[in-house]
Design a protein around this motif. Structure first.
Motif, PDB file in Angstrom:
ATOM      1  N   LEU A   1       6.887   0.723   0.161  1.00 25.45           N
ATOM      2  CA  LEU A   1       5.840   0.088  -0.640  1.00 25.45           C
ATOM      3  C   LEU A   1       4.646   0.999  -0.827  1.00 25.45           C
ATOM      4  O   LEU A   1       3.986   0.975  -1.866  1.00 25.45           O
ATOM      5  CB  LEU A   1       5.408  -1.221   0.025  1.00 25.45           C
TER       6      LEU A   1
ATOM      7  N   GLN B   1       1.077  -5.014   4.748  1.00 29.43           N
ATOM      8  CA  GLN B   1       0.879  -3.983   3.728  1.00 29.43           C
ATOM      9  C   GLN B   1      -0.504  -4.072   3.098  1.00 29.43           C
ATOM     10  O   GLN B   1      -1.172  -3.056   2.885  1.00 29.43           O
ATOM     11  CB  GLN B   1       1.955  -4.104   2.643  1.00 29.43           C
TER      12      GLN B   1
ATOM     13  N   ARG C   1       5.096  -2.113  -5.284  1.00 29.03           N
ATOM     14  CA  ARG C   1       4.302  -2.894  -4.331  1.00 29.03           C
ATOM     15  C   ARG C   1       3.714  -4.136  -5.001  1.00 29.03           C
ATOM     16  O   ARG C   1       3.742  -5.229  -4.443  1.00 29.03           O
ATOM     17  CB  ARG C   1       3.191  -2.017  -3.756  1.00 29.03           C
TER      18      ARG C   1
END
Length: 470
Positions: A186, A242, A193
């Motif tokens: 990602l 993330q 992403r």
């Protein structure tokens, strides 16, 4: 209250049209209840209705189930209203109006969960009436009605499609148990992403919608349901990791109830609360605690990148308050990020330590460029940094520079009144006093040959910094 769910009733007040002794027994009960409600709320029930409707529309802790008899078919708009239970047959315009109550999408907010579709639970066989109403009031395709009538198989197919799309993003990941592989993929593809972020939201919404269908669990199967629950948990956690790693805001609060319903007994309610609560990125201790959690699976490199991203965000938010200080650390962070991209494994621990050092200095607003006289008085630091380069041309001692800083600062302080920052008269008076000080004291008495341009630059810098740091 029924099972801790707030319930309210709104009924049309038609009792007065008939004599009490002529009312059927069930209508007498309603008439007596309405009389009691009028006594509680005044002769008119409008105040009561307004409060109930406000709660239903706006207050997540207020009315959740609203039972309505001959009311609210027109002029009622509550986008978060998800279910409509029809207990009698409606026809033509009334039926269309009723359906309109739940057919609006709702993206959710910090208190209300998102809504992808409404549900009409029909106990009175209104499907045929719906076709008749559509034919009467509009040009329509009969297939539109069929699509509106829920098909469990189609909902399951849509859930499976989103599930496959999510897994398709990570089809190059070899070790499915290694979070770092997912994170690295990602990290390297911004477009992928963003697609992943949106698919996670879609997965939550669609899974929740399917869960509300009465025969979904039976048709989907117990083993498959458990697998999808595990995967949802994993994807939601991955999105949070993330986003936090990149110092991006992440907030699942509007999906909290949906996540809780989907995972049900699979996780604790405490876990859902922790997962859905937003993390304040400016709280360094909480941020560092999150990225250090072993279960989040961040490598040394990812931890360093996360700290660099969080520090860069802080710099961006605070830059206007002290451009010299934050500009200096901005360059350091950018250099660190560049080093991390090409770093060898054996160098990563040292770079992580460097990231922590920069984070601490930025967080504490500390650097080694401030002389001892002002070291513990941070309010003066941005002003000192803004003029030190000008005075360095004239070999002025740090003691004298500090004196100039405190004197000019005091001029601004003594002229502060309510809303001083936007007051032109205050600014004019401050500029005159600073100008007198710089010409009479600094230039004449201390023999520091400042140019007119430098004096104007100092005055402008001090005023602007005072406004930005107020």
């Amino acid at each position: 209250m029924q099972n801790d769910i707030p319930v309210a009733v709104i009924i049309s007040d038609n009792a007065e049209k008939e004599e009490d002794d002529k009312l059927p027994e069930h209508k007498k009960i309603v008439a007596d209840w309405l009389t009691e409600e009028k006594r509680r709320y005044g002769s008119s029930l409008e105040k009561r209705e307004r409060e109930i409707i406000r709660e239903f529309k706006e207050d997540p802790s207020g009315v959740r189930i609203l039972i309505v008899v001959d009311k609210l078919l027109t002029g009622f708009d509550a986008p978060r209203n998800t279910f409509l239970y029809l207990a009698k047959q409606l026809r033509d315009h009334n039926l269309l109006q009723a359906i309109a109550r739940v057919n609006r999408l709702f993206d959710g907010d910090e208190q209300h969960e998102a809504k992808v579709n409404g549900f009409i639970i029909d106990y009175s066989k209104n499907a045929k009436n719906l076709r008749d109403a559509m034919a009467l009031f509009s040009n329509y395709d009969p297939e539109d009605i069929d699509r509106a009538l829920l098909n469990t198989g189609e909902k399951i197919a849509e859930l499976e499609r989103i599930y496959q799309q999510l897994h398709g993003i990570f089809n190059t990941v070899r070790n499915r148990k290694d979070n770092e592989e997912y994170i690295r993929l990602l990290e390297e593809d911004v477009v992928k992403r963003e697609i992943f972020y949106e698919l996670v939201n879609k997965f939550i919404r669609q899974f929740s919608a399917c869960g509300m269908i009465h025969d979904f669990a039976r048709k989907f199967g117990e083993k498959k349901l458990a697998r999808y629950q595990r995967e949802l948990k994993k994807f939601v956690e991955l999105k949070k990791i993330q986003k936090i790693k990149n110092a991006e805001e992440v907030d699942f609060s509007k999906y909290k109830d949906q996540i809780r319903r989907i995972l049900d007994k699979y996780v604790s309610s405490e876990y859902v609360i922790e997962l859905s609560e937003p993390l304040c990125l400016s709280e360094t201790e909480a941020f560092n605690e999150f990225i250090e959690k072993a279960e989040n699976g961040l490598s040394i490199k990812s931890k360093a990148e996360a700290i660099a991203a969080q520090t860069r965000r802080t710099i961006s938010e605070q830059y206007h308050k002290d451009p010299e200080f934050y500009g200096k650390f901005s360059k350091k962070i950018e250099d660190l990020i560049t080093q991390l991209k090409a770093a060898r494994q054996e160098d990563l621990k040292a770079l992580l330590d460097t990231a922590h050092d920069f984070q601490t200095q930025v967080q504490n607003y500390e650097d080694s460029d401030i002389p001892g006289e002002l070291k513990g008085r941070k309010v003066y630091h941005p002003f000192y940094r803004s003029i030190v380069s000008i005075f360095s041309h004239y070999s002025v001692t740090s003691e004298n520079i500090c004196l100039v800083v405190t004197s000019l600062y005091d001029i601004i302080e003594k002229n502060k009144i309510v809303d001083w920052a936007g007051n032109i008269e205050v600014q004019r008076k401050v500029n005159l006093e600073m100008e007198d000080y710089l010409f009479d004291v600094v230039k004449e008495q201390k023999s520091i040959p400042l140019t007119i341009e430098e004096i104007e630059s100092i005055m402008s810098s001090f005023w602007n910094l005072a406004v930005r740091n107020r």
